[in-house]
Design a protein around this motif. Structure first.
Motif, PDB file in Angstrom:
ATOM      1  N   ALA A 149       1.796  -0.208  -6.560  1.00 50.08           N
ATOM      2  CA  ALA A 149       1.267   0.019  -5.218  1.00 50.08           C
ATOM      3  C   ALA A 149      -0.013  -0.769  -4.986  1.00 50.08           C
ATOM      4  CB  ALA A 149       1.025   1.514  -5.000  1.00 50.08           C
ATOM      5  N   VAL A 150      -0.850  -0.876  -6.015  1.00 50.23           N
ATOM      6  CA  VAL A 150      -2.082  -1.666  -5.891  1.00 50.23           C
ATOM      7  C   VAL A 150      -1.747  -3.115  -5.561  1.00 50.23           C
ATOM      8  CG1 VAL A 150      -4.026  -2.638  -7.173  1.00 50.23           C
ATOM      9  CG2 VAL A 150      -3.500  -0.202  -7.369  1.00 50.23           C
ATOM     10  N   GLN A 151      -0.840  -3.710  -6.322  1.00 59.89           N
ATOM     11  CA  GLN A 151      -0.487  -5.113  -6.103  1.00 59.89           C
ATOM     12  C   GLN A 151       0.164  -5.315  -4.740  1.00 59.89           C
ATOM     13  OE1 GLN A 151       1.842  -6.562  -9.386  1.00 59.89           O
ATOM     14  NE2 GLN A 151       0.149  -6.446 -10.832  1.00 59.89           N
ATOM     15  N   LEU A 152       1.038  -4.398  -4.350  1.00 60.78           N
ATOM     16  CA  LEU A 152       1.697  -4.519  -3.053  1.00 60.78           C
ATOM     17  C   LEU A 152       0.701  -4.331  -1.913  1.00 60.78           C
ATOM     18  CD1 LEU A 152       4.977  -2.579  -3.872  1.00 60.78           C
ATOM     19  CD2 LEU A 152       4.812  -5.008  -3.297  1.00 60.78           C
ATOM     20  N   GLY A 153      -0.261  -3.450  -2.110  1.00 57.39           N
ATOM     21  CA  GLY A 153      -1.288  -3.259  -1.094  1.00 57.39           C
ATOM     22  C   GLY A 153      -2.142  -4.495  -0.919  1.00 57.39           C
ATOM     23  N   LYS A 154      -2.548  -5.105  -2.017  1.00 57.67           N
ATOM     24  CA  LYS A 154      -3.335  -6.339  -1.940  1.00 57.67           C
ATOM     25  C   LYS A 154      -2.519  -7.450  -1.288  1.00 57.67           C
ATOM     26  CE  LYS A 154      -6.831  -7.071  -3.112  1.00 57.67           C
ATOM     27  NZ  LYS A 154      -8.093  -6.955  -2.334  1.00 57.67           N
ATOM     28  N   ALA A 155      -1.229  -7.544  -1.621  1.00 57.46           N
ATOM     29  CA  ALA A 155      -0.370  -8.572  -1.034  1.00 57.46           C
ATOM     30  C   ALA A 155      -0.234  -8.384   0.472  1.00 57.46           C
ATOM     31  CB  ALA A 155       1.009  -8.541  -1.694  1.00 57.46           C
ATOM     32  N   ALA A 156      -0.370  -7.136   0.945  1.00 62.74           N
ATOM     33  CA  ALA A 156      -0.263  -6.837   2.372  1.00 62.74           C
ATOM     34  C   ALA A 156      -1.582  -7.018   3.112  1.00 62.74           C
ATOM     35  CB  ALA A 156       0.240  -5.404   2.569  1.00 62.74           C
ATOM     36  N   GLY A 157      -2.640  -7.355   2.380  1.00 62.51           N
ATOM     37  CA  GLY A 157      -3.926  -7.583   3.016  1.00 62.51           C
ATOM     38  C   GLY A 157      -4.794  -6.360   3.159  1.00 62.51           C
TER      39      GLY A 157
END
Length: 328
Positions: A149-157
């Protein structure tokens, strides 16, 4: 072939036994897969304990997520069909559910891409509609589900706040890209979140923990925020105060990823395409903290059950033999 078998319900380290068994025979619409790597998930431990919603008949082989190899040599991601799970040299899976393994990831990373990252993508995008510039709070940010979730959140800006337990996990969360890391063992989570957000709170909260973590979520969610309930790793299922949700104007969202397989199955390959794109450009990369040989699976499942691991632990049949062969 070798496979771990559970003959009775109990703690993974006590009830998992490595045995010689016959290779499973695929049924109609199924395929036999050579297991290249199997990712350990918390549900594997819950199944050993008899506490998961899916209760396969005894004896069964745990392991719900693998990178496998088809008879024609293709690397694929699969969810094995229980009782023939992934902690074995061979597993059985539904042919229609196979997904191509991303070239950008090795076998262990590929095995860890599916459940945690699909859950994260569905939770953050399909359910919470996370937007660029919003603040995302992730509980257990250094764990397998949280790290995705951390990585996906960062990828989403998004600006990502990670809540962890202990300095070692805090270091992992920071390395994953969290903008703010809060150690719940030494800091006041509620006060720290309010300080990090200027008193506003988090727009989206991703909670695979439950218990006290949910209580903190309700106190730190922003106006029109969304709390995504993913699981209850703490062992405590909270009872939300709906009057609090009403007066504070926030949403409580459940996320049961497995339900999409029957309710909207087309979204799963769509999600996999998005994840593959992100992996190819390096925006996400599963954190595999440990790789163990098949012989070490029971002890590894117990460590995951005890909550002492970070990221994912992958079981790789023949790992020890491969290392010995390389050394020779």
């Amino acid at each position: 072939m070798q496979a771990w078998q559970v003959h009775e319900i109990g703690e993974p380290s006590e009830v998992m036994r490595l045995e010689e068994v016959e290779r499973p025979v695929p049924g109609e619409g199924q395929v036999l897969l050579k297991v290249r790597a199997a990712n350990i998930n918390f549900p594997d431990a819950l199944m050993c304990r008899g506490q998961y919603q899916v209760r396969p008949p005894l004896p069964f082989t745990p392991g719900v997520e693998i990178c496998g190899e088809t008879e024609d040599g293709r690397r694929v991601i699969a969810n094995p069909v229980l009782p023939y799970g992934g902690f074995a040299e061979y597993a059985v899976a539904d042919a229609r559910g196979l997904l191509p393994a991303p070239d950008a990831l090795d076998d262990a990373e590929t095995a860890a891409l599916h459940i945690g990252y699909q859950t994260g993508w569905f939770g953050l995008h399909q359910r919470a509609r996370l937007q660029d510039g919003e603040t995302l709070l992730v509980h257990a940010a250094a764990g397998g589900v949280g790290s995705a979730a951390v990585q996906l959140g960062k990828a989403a800006g998004a600006k990502v706040i990670g809540v962890v337990g202990g300095p070692e996990k805090a270091k992992v969360a920071a390395e994953l890209g969290c903008d703010v890391v809060i150690d719940r063992r030494s800091e006041d989570v509620i006060a720290a979140v309010k300080e990090a957000t200027g008193g506003r709170g988090a727009d989206v909260i991703y909670d695979p923990v439950g218990g006290d973590a949910y209580t903190q979520s309700a106190k730190t969610v922003a106006f029109e925020g969304r709390i995504v309930v993913v699981g209850f790793a703490s062992g405590t299922i909270p009872s939300p105060a709906l009057n609090h949700a009403l007066v504070k104007n926030y949403s409580i969202m459940g996320l049961h990823w497995g339900l999409y397989a029957s309710k909207n199955p087309k979204l799963i390959p769509h999600c996999h395409e998005r994840l593959t794109e992100l992996a190819t450009r390096g925006a996400i990369k599963p954190l595999v903290s440990e790789r163990v040989d098949l012989t070490g699976a029971a002890a590894a499942v117990q460590r995951v059950a005890d909550g002492v691991t970070t990221g994912r632990v992958a079981v790789i049949p023949g790992l020890t033999a491969d290392k010995e062969g390389a050394a020779a």
